[in-house]
Write a protein that holds these residues in place. Sequence first.
Motif, PDB file in Angstrom:
ATOM      1  N   UNK A  37      29.190 -44.735  17.663  1.00  0.00           N
ATOM      2  CA  UNK A  37      28.859 -44.128  16.368  1.00  0.00           C
ATOM      3  C   UNK A  37      28.149 -42.791  16.549  1.00  0.00           C
ATOM      4  N   UNK A  38      27.299 -42.704  17.559  1.00  0.00           N
ATOM      5  CA  UNK A  38      26.590 -41.447  17.808  1.00  0.00           C
ATOM      6  C   UNK A  38      27.570 -40.337  18.173  1.00  0.00           C
ATOM      7  N   UNK A  39      28.621 -40.658  18.940  1.00  0.00           N
ATOM      8  CA  UNK A  39      29.631 -39.652  19.268  1.00  0.00           C
ATOM      9  C   UNK A  39      30.448 -39.282  18.027  1.00  0.00           C
ATOM     10  N   UNK A  40      30.683 -40.251  17.159  1.00  0.00           N
ATOM     11  CA  UNK A  40      31.367 -39.956  15.891  1.00  0.00           C
ATOM     12  C   UNK A  40      30.543 -38.974  15.077  1.00  0.00           C
ATOM     13  N   UNK A  41      29.220 -39.192  15.052  1.00  0.00           N
ATOM     14  CA  UNK A  41      28.343 -38.285  14.300  1.00  0.00           C
ATOM     15  C   UNK A  41      28.373 -36.883  14.897  1.00  0.00           C
ATOM     16  N   UNK A  42      28.402 -36.771  16.221  1.00  0.00           N
ATOM     17  CA  UNK A  42      28.502 -35.447  16.854  1.00  0.00           C
ATOM     18  C   UNK A  42      29.804 -34.766  16.448  1.00  0.00           C
ATOM     19  N   UNK A  43      30.901 -35.510  16.446  1.00  0.00           N
ATOM     20  CA  UNK A  43      32.202 -34.920  16.093  1.00  0.00           C
ATOM     21  C   UNK A  43      32.192 -34.422  14.651  1.00  0.00           C
ATOM     22  N   UNK A  44      31.636 -35.222  13.760  1.00  0.00           N
ATOM     23  CA  UNK A  44      31.615 -34.842  12.345  1.00  0.00           C
ATOM     24  C   UNK A  44      30.698 -33.649  12.088  1.00  0.00           C
ATOM     25  N   UNK A  45      29.712 -33.468  12.984  1.00  0.00           N
ATOM     26  CA  UNK A  45      28.811 -32.316  12.847  1.00  0.00           C
ATOM     27  C   UNK A  45      29.365 -31.080  13.545  1.00  0.00           C
TER      28      UNK A  45
END
Length: 713
Positions: free
Chosen positions: A522-530
């Motif tokens: 999920x943390x990597x998903x958040x990085x991608x979305x940012x």
Amino acid sequence: MAEADPTDSLTTPADRYFNRELSWLGFNQRVLEEAMNRAHPLLERLRFLSISGANLDEFFSVRVAGLKGQQLQNVDHCSVDGLTPGQQLAAISDESARLMQAQQKVWGLLRGELHDAGIEVVGPQAPMDADSEAWLRDHFLHQIFPILTPQALDPAHPFPFIPNQGLSIVFDLERLSDRTPIRELVMIPSSLARFVRIAGEPVRYMALEAVIRRYSADLFPGYRVRNSGVFRIIRDSDIEIEEEAEDLVRYFRSAIKRRRRGRVIRMEIEERIPEPVEEMLQDMLHGHEAIVAEVEGFVGIGDLAGIVDEDRPDLKFEPYAPRFPERIREYGGDCFAAIRAKDIVVHHPYESFDVVIAFLKQAASDPDVVAIKQTLYRAGKQSAIIRALIDAAEAGKSVTAVVELKARFDEEQNLLWAAQLERAGVQVVYGFVDWKTHAKVSMVVRREADQFRTYCHFGTGNYHPVTARIYTDLSFFTADPHYCRDAAALFNYITGYVEPQSLERLVISPRDLRNRLCDLIDAEIAHARAGRPATIWAKMNSLVDPAIIEKLYAASNAGVDIDLIVRGICCLRPGIAGMSANIRVKSIVGRFLEHSRIAVFGNGKPLPNNGAHVFISSADWMQRNFDRRVEFLLPVENPTVHDQIVDQVMVANLMDNEQSWELQGDGQYRRLAAGGDRPFNLHRYFMTNPSLSGRGAALDNAPIPQLSLAPRV
């Protein structure tokens, strides 16, 4: 208006997942392909063929046996890809038949190449000079004949019990005096080697059943052999734990005996066996529900390993002597001093498993060591680890051993070890009834000055000196109090069921390992979305867990770049638009068995980078590891160890193009084209280059080839 889910059109289980059992058969096909890989020496290719046979035997005795049990009990539980037990069995039957045909074809080719190399495997009618004939007949009469027990198959003689993987010959005979027919069964004892090496030159091997056929007149005087056929059976070898089992040791001793008499799952029969004999065998063995495989060739491919031992170094891999970590040598072999100075990771088999043994031997002999705690999943038959624990207990130290009785096919050996340990005064604990203790952890408590210091070893593989020479694994040594306090809490959880309220570094299953991995994804998903770089690298033996797979699909759709190195089973379907377009999966099959479990998360920067979150683990990403096993996930924080795992181990695995296969979206594996302008063999690299963590100051100036990934196309 709500945004459309890109995976809406991929809703059926078969669209989203590969079948676990068929994926495993695909892995075994890749093992078999190595038997045809001319980059390997000839006897090593034969070894790969025998491994593919032994693997298939275990697959039927455990996985297929489980499915057969579900089918017979009318259990309609579907696999993750939506297949019933019956549908899976039908598909397995078809695929395994193709695999077995391929094995026989490969054996025919290798047999010819062995002949050309001066190693003959001859049949029962092979011509022989007088000296060789005399030697072989004498060997039969004195070394084989006394052990054989022919049994008539008629109403007066009940059909004998045939053990798992038991090899037998059925003879149709005719009495010479009155032409009366009789049928005889000869079971071949497992105590006899499958192949006889005929004395003299050239090098000739004859399979045991061929020797018996050759001298059948000595076995059945007064009879003529009209026909004969070899058959072999595989029985259900799984052990299920009953919740009401009050004494786990007594239960396993009884269960091991029952396993030897398990249901017949598969019967391999020589194609030459007449149909009435086949029907008789199925009836006598209660095998009408078994999968019957007619074999045109050699029955029991796994036994070909007996020829691999031939003393022909020119036909084998060049011997490799693992390095002992220089950093420990610099401290005069004092493991504790080296670990106290700095965390160390040892990369097996390139660096010797002897360092793990040395760690425990030093603990056993050091008068300042007061306690040792050790998990034992698989320790092998000749275990220096067990000897060290016994020595420590006999020296008056407090020693605790968590012996896992549920380690499949090692249950009997582990019971023997447990008894020896208890006799020496070791406190033996068997862990949880419902869960396997799969975590590999050693903990040593030492008195230093006016306080106690703890040293720990965490491993991705077993405490097994034989597999440590052929499995790639990581051993992490540390005296960091955070890890050591967590190790103490883990042992208290296993021995006393005291669940830790909080842990400082470790993540354990079945408590929260899956959730932690999901949080990291999920943390990597958040990085991608940012809009930041988002990358995941992971290495494991098997990827099966649906929750993790779905989370990886979500990450792919969010733009996270994902590279997975999955040696064996992979249920994730990569490279599918709208679901897994950013996921690549590769499998590496070569000289060594890739076994280490590693997870790396970019943390907002492209990989590799110094700030990446790096973990090693004892767990594959499977339901059983997350829900029914005690496992650990360990964060790597020491900079040198961090760099070794990310910049060396993971980059080398991703770079390999000489023994790698890429999983396609349709489930097929494509061998990567070796060579080009950047040929790279991961195993060769680590055999010839020292590690970063254990190299020591003496090697600090030794050049290490810089590893770098090719740009994405």
